[in-house]
Motif scaffolding. Structure first.
Motif, short mmCIF file in Angstrom:
data_model
loop_
_atom_site.label_atom_id
_atom_site.label_comp_id
_atom_site.label_asym_id
_atom_site.label_seq_id
_atom_site.Cartn_x
_atom_site.Cartn_y
_atom_site.Cartn_z
N ALA A 1 -5.51 13.07 -2.61
CA ALA A 1 -4.84 11.78 -2.54
C ALA A 1 -3.86 11.73 -1.36
O ALA A 1 -3.80 10.74 -0.64
CB ALA A 1 -4.10 11.49 -3.85
N ARG B 1 -0.98 -4.52 -9.34
CA ARG B 1 -2.45 -4.57 -9.40
C ARG B 1 -3.00 -5.84 -8.75
O ARG B 1 -4.07 -5.82 -8.18
CB ARG B 1 -2.93 -4.50 -10.85
CG ARG B 1 -2.76 -3.15 -11.51
CD ARG B 1 -3.51 -3.05 -12.83
NE ARG B 1 -3.55 -4.27 -13.62
CZ ARG B 1 -2.69 -4.58 -14.60
NH1 ARG B 1 -1.71 -3.75 -14.91
NH2 ARG B 1 -2.82 -5.71 -15.27
N ARG C 1 -8.90 3.43 -0.63
CA ARG C 1 -9.44 3.48 -2.00
C ARG C 1 -9.40 4.90 -2.55
O ARG C 1 -9.10 5.11 -3.72
CB ARG C 1 -10.87 2.94 -2.04
CG ARG C 1 -10.93 1.43 -1.96
CD ARG C 1 -12.30 0.93 -2.27
NE ARG C 1 -12.62 1.24 -3.67
CZ ARG C 1 -13.80 1.08 -4.21
NH1 ARG C 1 -14.79 0.64 -3.50
NH2 ARG C 1 -14.01 1.39 -5.46
N GLN D 1 1.74 6.84 -6.50
CA GLN D 1 0.59 7.68 -6.85
C GLN D 1 0.91 9.16 -6.59
O GLN D 1 0.66 10.02 -7.44
CB GLN D 1 -0.63 7.25 -6.02
CG GLN D 1 -1.88 8.05 -6.26
CD GLN D 1 -2.78 7.41 -7.29
OE1 GLN D 1 -2.49 6.34 -7.81
NE2 GLN D 1 -3.85 8.07 -7.61
N ARG E 1 2.44 1.72 -3.48
CA ARG E 1 1.46 2.23 -4.45
C ARG E 1 1.08 3.68 -4.15
O ARG E 1 0.96 4.50 -5.05
CB ARG E 1 0.22 1.35 -4.49
CG ARG E 1 0.50 -0.03 -5.07
CD ARG E 1 -0.71 -0.92 -5.11
NE ARG E 1 -1.20 -1.14 -3.76
CZ ARG E 1 -2.46 -1.44 -3.46
NH1 ARG E 1 -3.36 -1.55 -4.42
NH2 ARG E 1 -2.82 -1.63 -2.22
N GLY E 2 0.91 4.00 -2.87
CA GLY E 2 0.59 5.37 -2.48
C GLY E 2 1.71 6.34 -2.81
O GLY E 2 1.46 7.44 -3.30
N PHE F 1 -4.18 9.29 1.74
CA PHE F 1 -3.06 8.39 1.99
C PHE F 1 -2.61 8.50 3.44
O PHE F 1 -2.42 7.49 4.13
CB PHE F 1 -1.91 8.71 1.02
CG PHE F 1 -0.72 7.80 1.12
CD1 PHE F 1 -0.85 6.43 0.91
CD2 PHE F 1 0.53 8.30 1.41
CE1 PHE F 1 0.25 5.59 0.99
CE2 PHE F 1 1.63 7.47 1.50
CZ PHE F 1 1.49 6.11 1.29
N TRP G 1 1.25 3.45 -11.31
CA TRP G 1 1.61 2.12 -10.83
C TRP G 1 0.69 1.05 -11.41
O TRP G 1 1.03 -0.13 -11.39
CB TRP G 1 1.60 2.07 -9.30
CG TRP G 1 0.30 2.48 -8.68
CD1 TRP G 1 -0.05 3.72 -8.26
CD2 TRP G 1 -0.83 1.65 -8.46
NE1 TRP G 1 -1.33 3.72 -7.77
CE2 TRP G 1 -1.84 2.47 -7.88
CE3 TRP G 1 -1.11 0.30 -8.67
CZ2 TRP G 1 -3.08 1.97 -7.51
CZ3 TRP G 1 -2.36 -0.18 -8.31
CH2 TRP G 1 -3.32 0.65 -7.74
N ARG G 2 -0.44 1.42 -11.94
CA ARG G 2 -1.40 0.46 -12.48
C ARG G 2 -0.88 -0.26 -13.74
O ARG G 2 -1.44 -1.27 -14.13
CB ARG G 2 -2.72 1.15 -12.80
CG ARG G 2 -3.48 1.55 -11.56
CD ARG G 2 -4.60 2.53 -11.88
NE ARG G 2 -5.10 3.16 -10.68
CZ ARG G 2 -4.50 4.18 -10.08
NH1 ARG G 2 -3.41 4.71 -10.59
NH2 ARG G 2 -4.99 4.68 -8.98
N LEU H 1 -5.82 5.84 -3.57
CA LEU H 1 -5.27 5.19 -4.77
C LEU H 1 -6.15 5.35 -6.00
O LEU H 1 -5.83 4.82 -7.06
CB LEU H 1 -5.05 3.69 -4.48
CG LEU H 1 -4.05 3.36 -3.38
CD1 LEU H 1 -3.96 1.86 -3.19
CD2 LEU H 1 -2.70 3.97 -3.65
N LYS H 2 -7.22 6.11 -5.88
CA LYS H 2 -8.13 6.29 -7.00
C LYS H 2 -7.44 7.07 -8.13
O LYS H 2 -6.80 8.09 -7.90
CB LYS H 2 -9.37 7.06 -6.53
CG LYS H 2 -10.44 7.20 -7.57
CD LYS H 2 -11.65 7.89 -6.97
CE LYS H 2 -12.71 8.08 -8.03
NZ LYS H 2 -13.88 8.77 -7.48
N PHE I 1 0.84 -1.20 0.00
CA PHE I 1 0.00 0.00 0.00
C PHE I 1 0.87 1.25 0.00
O PHE I 1 0.61 2.20 -0.75
CB PHE I 1 -0.95 0.01 1.20
CG PHE I 1 -1.77 1.27 1.27
CD1 PHE I 1 -2.82 1.49 0.40
CD2 PHE I 1 -1.45 2.26 2.19
CE1 PHE I 1 -3.56 2.67 0.44
CE2 PHE I 1 -2.19 3.44 2.24
CZ PHE I 1 -3.24 3.64 1.37
#
Length: 127
Positions: free
Chosen positions: A99, A41, A87, A28, A24-25, A103, A34-35, A90-91, A21
């Motif tokens: 964000a 993912r 969520r 972001q 990814r954060g 986070f 990162w997707r 990370l949207k 997490f």
């Protein structure tokens, strides 16, 4: 499996979940998509499934039931908050300030969850 093995699995998965997490954060917030990496993912879902399975197994072994035992209830409610705020963090297409706030909020939720797990107290042993 015995209690110590399941507990170790749960703790290992928790650390890995938090790390994924955070990664990814951080990506972001840095504006890196990162997707595009399949591992980032899919892996969090696999790890979180193992984490939750181990948690349920431990709760069953110890007969610790949410909404009966306060510290387990606190962990479950904080987990729901962590998922919802995480969520938001990370949207895709989220404004950077929103964000970042989400986070930070998600990390506070997970810190609370870890502290409750250590102290076995919803009030973190302060009361």
């Amino acid at each position: 499996m015995d209690y110590l093995t399941i507990k170790a699995l749960h703790m290992w998965c928790a650390g890995l979940s938090i790390s994924l997490f955070s990664l990814r954060g951080g990506l972001q917030l840095a504006g890196i998509d990162w997707r595009r990496w399949r591992l980032l993912r899919i892996a969090p879902h696999v790890v979180d499934t193992l984490l939750l399975s181990a948690a349920i197994w431990l709760a069953t072994l110890l007969q610790q039931i949410p909404f009966v035992h306060g510290w387990i209830t606190a962990k479950v409610l904080a987990l729901v908050a962590y998922i919802l705020v995480g969520r938001l963090a990370l949207k895709a297409g989220q404004p950077p300030r929103r964000a970042a706030l989400a986070f930070g909020g998600a990390l506070l939720c997970v810190a609370y969850i870890v502290c409750v797990a250590i102290t076995h107290s919803a009030s973190l042993g302060l009361f």
